[in-house]
Structures are given as C-alpha cells and as structure tokens.
Design a protein around this motif. Sequence first.
Motif, PDB file in Angstrom:
ATOM      1  N   LEU A  80       0.807  -1.215   0.000  1.00  0.00           N
ATOM      2  CA  LEU A  80       0.000   0.000   0.000  1.00  0.00           C
ATOM      3  C   LEU A  80       0.842   1.268   0.000  1.00  0.00           C
ATOM      4  N   GLU A  81       2.007   1.249   0.667  1.00  0.00           N
ATOM      5  CA  GLU A  81       2.778   2.481   0.783  1.00  0.00           C
ATOM      6  C   GLU A  81       3.347   2.954  -0.554  1.00  0.00           C
ATOM      7  N   THR A  82       3.361   2.080  -1.555  1.00  0.00           N
ATOM      8  CA  THR A  82       3.845   2.490  -2.879  1.00  0.00           C
ATOM      9  C   THR A  82       2.815   3.318  -3.639  1.00  0.00           C
ATOM     10  N   PHE A  83       1.595   3.419  -3.111  1.00  0.00           N
ATOM     11  CA  PHE A  83       0.529   4.147  -3.804  1.00  0.00           C
ATOM     12  C   PHE A  83       0.316   5.556  -3.261  1.00  0.00           C
ATOM     13  N   ASN A 158       0.540   9.347   3.655  1.00  0.00           N
ATOM     14  CA  ASN A 158       1.957   9.047   3.507  1.00  0.00           C
ATOM     15  C   ASN A 158       2.775   9.374   4.761  1.00  0.00           C
ATOM     16  N   GLY A 159       2.277   8.934   5.913  1.00  0.00           N
ATOM     17  CA  GLY A 159       3.004   9.108   7.162  1.00  0.00           C
ATOM     18  C   GLY A 159       3.653   7.806   7.585  1.00  0.00           C
ATOM     19  N   VAL A 160       4.568   7.906   8.530  1.00  0.00           N
ATOM     20  CA  VAL A 160       5.227   6.715   9.073  1.00  0.00           C
ATOM     21  C   VAL A 160       5.137   6.759  10.598  1.00  0.00           C
ATOM     22  N   LEU A 161       5.190   5.580  11.211  1.00  0.00           N
ATOM     23  CA  LEU A 161       5.238   5.478  12.655  1.00  0.00           C
ATOM     24  C   LEU A 161       6.638   5.060  13.080  1.00  0.00           C
ATOM     25  N   GLN A 162       7.122   5.657  14.165  1.00  0.00           N
ATOM     26  CA  GLN A 162       8.403   5.262  14.731  1.00  0.00           C
ATOM     27  C   GLN A 162       8.171   4.194  15.800  1.00  0.00           C
ATOM     28  N   TYR A 163       9.255   3.531  16.178  1.00  0.00           N
ATOM     29  CA  TYR A 163       9.132   2.422  17.125  1.00  0.00           C
ATOM     30  C   TYR A 163       8.606   2.874  18.484  1.00  0.00           C
ATOM     31  N   ASP A 164       8.766   4.163  18.820  1.00  0.00           N
ATOM     32  CA  ASP A 164       8.320   4.644  20.119  1.00  0.00           C
ATOM     33  C   ASP A 164       6.988   5.396  20.059  1.00  0.00           C
ATOM     34  N   ASP A 165       6.311   5.404  18.911  1.00  0.00           N
ATOM     35  CA  ASP A 165       4.981   5.997  18.833  1.00  0.00           C
ATOM     36  C   ASP A 165       3.978   5.078  19.526  1.00  0.00           C
ATOM     37  N   VAL A 166       3.236   5.626  20.471  1.00  0.00           N
ATOM     38  CA  VAL A 166       2.341   4.824  21.308  1.00  0.00           C
ATOM     39  C   VAL A 166       1.115   4.395  20.513  1.00  0.00           C
ATOM     40  N   LEU A 167       0.788   3.099  20.579  1.00  0.00           N
ATOM     41  CA  LEU A 167      -0.361   2.553  19.867  1.00  0.00           C
ATOM     42  C   LEU A 167      -1.501   2.281  20.837  1.00  0.00           C
ATOM     43  N   THR A 168      -2.710   2.283  20.305  1.00  0.00           N
ATOM     44  CA  THR A 168      -3.915   1.998  21.087  1.00  0.00           C
ATOM     45  C   THR A 168      -4.469   0.655  20.658  1.00  0.00           C
TER      46      THR A 168
END
Length: 461
Positions: A80-83, A158-168
């Motif tokens: 998906l990220e290629t689109f 077109n955003g990215v998450l870092q390893y320390d971004d808190v998830l719900t």
Amino acid sequence: MAVSIDQRPLYKVLPIGQQVMFSVSEPTTVATKFKVKFVAEVRVSSSAGINPNSSDDLIGTFKTTPNNAGVGMFDLRPILETFVSPDNEPSSTANATYKGIPNSFVPFPIHLVDKYTLSDKSIKFFAVRFLVESATDATGSVGAPTLEVDSAEFTMFNGVLQYDDVLTESLFGNDYGYNLQNFELTDNDSQFLSNAPTTQYARLTDYGTFPFLNFVPNSTDKVSSLTLKYYNSSGVQLGTDEDVPNQTSNGGVASLGGSNTMLNYFGGFPANLDGWSTIWDAHKANISYYTIQDTNGESVLYRINILCPNLKGFEAIRLAWLNQWGTWDYYTFNMKSTRSIQTNRTSYTQLGGTWNESTFKISDYKGGKKNFRVNSTEKIKLNTDFVTEAEGVWLEELINSNEVYIVNGFSSDVSNTITNKYIDPVVLTTSSYVKKTIANDKLMQYTIEIEKSKMKRTQAV
C-alpha cells in the motif's frame, strides 16, 4: 461458513508507514480441505465507495498459507505504501493559485500556494476482499477462491510510525493503531499535521504551508475556517484575516469528495500571505508576529515570529523537508553559512598541432593536458540560531528526512517566471546528530551540511 476477519487496523484513517495487519480465518476449510490458501484482493482508489466486485481499483491479489493456528496473516504495508507519495505540486483538481494565477495556467511548487490546496498524492482509500481457496484432496486441483468477506474502507496517508509511537489497542480485541486525535482540527487542542513547535520563525520573504486533516474522523467534521491575527512589537493587534478552506474559490472544497479532500495545505507563511491578504499588505511593515488558529478555537495556537535580517549580514537559507506525516516542515537558517565547490574534472591530452594537413602547423593554444568536462557540486554548511529543546527534537526529523529542498524567498517577478527559481533540491551529508539539552549544553545550536543535487556543468570540449 465464510472467511472471517479476526484482526484489522483499529482506526479507519492511518499513516501507511506501519504494519497494516489483517488476520483471517475459516476453520472448516482449513480442517477438511487440502492446499488451503487465504487470498487478499487489494483495491486502492482516490474515490470513496470502493466496489469490491469491480476490477477497476484492483491493484493486486496476494495469497498466504495458514499458519500453525490455522489463520492467514497479511501485512499490506509494503504494497500500500507504494501508492502514496509526497505532494510537490498543488492539486490538479482544485483552484490553487500563486500570486492569483491558477496552477492550471502556470504550474508551481506547493510551497508557494496563496491560500489552500488539496492533496493529490499523499492520501488514498483502500479496501480488501478476503477469500479462501483449496482442493478437495491432496492430489486434486485448486478451485476458484470462495467464501469472501470484505473489509471496511480505510484511508491511508503518507506518514510513518516510529518504534516509540504509542499505539492503542481495541478493548477486548486484537486490533491496534495510532490515534490521530491530536491532528483532527475539529478536536480540542489539535494541531497541524506536523511535529513542528507551535512557535516558529520566518522572514517576510519566506514561503511555506501548514498541512491539516479535514473531514476526519467523520465526513461532517470539517475545518470551518482559520483565523490569522497580526500584532506589532508591543503586542497590539493590527488586523485579522479569517479564511475558509472549504470553498472551491480558495483551492478547497465544500464537502468530502475524493481522498484528496481529506488532506489540505494552507499557505500561511509571510510570502504566501503576500499573494492574497490585503490586511497583511496594509500592516506588513509593522507586524512583529502573527498567530494562526482554527476559528472555533479548537486547535492549538500557532505563533509565527518575524525574523529580521541578521545584523552581521549572514545569508539566510530556508529548508523544506518531508516530515514524519508525509507533509512539509520548514526552518530558516539565519546564522553563518559557508558555501564550497567540489569539482570533478575529466581530462585528456591534446595534440600540439595539425596532423591532417599538407604541413605540420604548431598552434600555441593546443597541446598538453586539457579538461574535457568539468562538473561542480556546491556544498553548504548551515548553522541555526540558539534553539529550544523542542526545536532540537523537531530538527532531528530534518536529519532523518529523505527529501529536502532549499525554498528561495519571495520575488516581485511576474507569476510565470518561476521555473528553477524557488526550489533547489539538496541532499543532507550530515551523518550524525547529537541531541542537545539545556542541562548539558546551556545554549544550543546545530550545524548541518547539505549538498545541492544538481551539478554545475560546463561546455564539452
């Protein structure tokens, strides 16, 4: 029985630079059939209401075998990220303007937009149909996939998450995702789609945009308008601009349409205001700072302090870079900058006279070593002013960004004299970043090095 979706992204709007996990199952088929595979038909579109029965938006069919738990797992991020990709130009479907001229007449970089523009490339819809295929015996042929189930329609940007971004995580469920509530301008204390500090600095000639999500999380949650208030050095308000992003005449739209309506850019830096605000023009000479906020007061208040020319005469250089959320951030380096040229020469040895005539003739400009071609690359070392800890953390994104540009300042030239004038692509050559704090470093400054992407050329001899 039919295939069931046991795990999916928790939120309907998501940055696509993360694991996009779907887990599907169909216990009966897995237990009684052979050569079982789960099938995912992925559809991507700029238009809402993806039809799972149509092949128009189908971008690929992917298969996986059941794991030890008998389920099929799909991580669709690499696909998906290629689109989605950065918006370098205003939307081709909106009435975005530069100095009052629509981009349909004169194409221009998105950083120069007068008021608003939509996003053509950074945001899309996607949906997935899951099926299962199998054979009735170990040596039999595999039949056509059946027992389909359709996912909900999701919006990816077109955003990215870092390893320390808190998830719900969902309550009593398996779904998880990143909560974008802080970026919904219709929610209290929300912010633009950026990690930039709420206080920024810009020269009167600086361009730039403020990106924001619109019609999120629901199609009725639209940004009513943005209010700009202009102040002098004594804090006295000089004037106010209120502008509505949801009007076609402003480069926006009145209601949710395609995916491009859900991510908007506001040209709110000083040079952008020159293109449309008569109130700004009337008070510009006396403005010390101004603020930007959602008119309903639901977003945080952004303050733009006007940078005066450096008293030592240092050249100011403004960089734009692709931030974590797939939009643009800006910073003006107004302290000492050093330019250097690195040259690569291709040489050859030239004959010292004419060998193809009746007699040999000596030419004093011929002979010896010559340069056949000279290619030069310009490098610039930039220095910040003293910065806060928040700005230091923010500038870390610049170091990690893979797309960086120099954005040149406002010019009073005609509107069609813009090619090769305002945007200069560069690459960062700084390979390390030391995080500074007030406790450790007291006054904090950063130095970065950039290299222009395009070489200066000479004639080929």
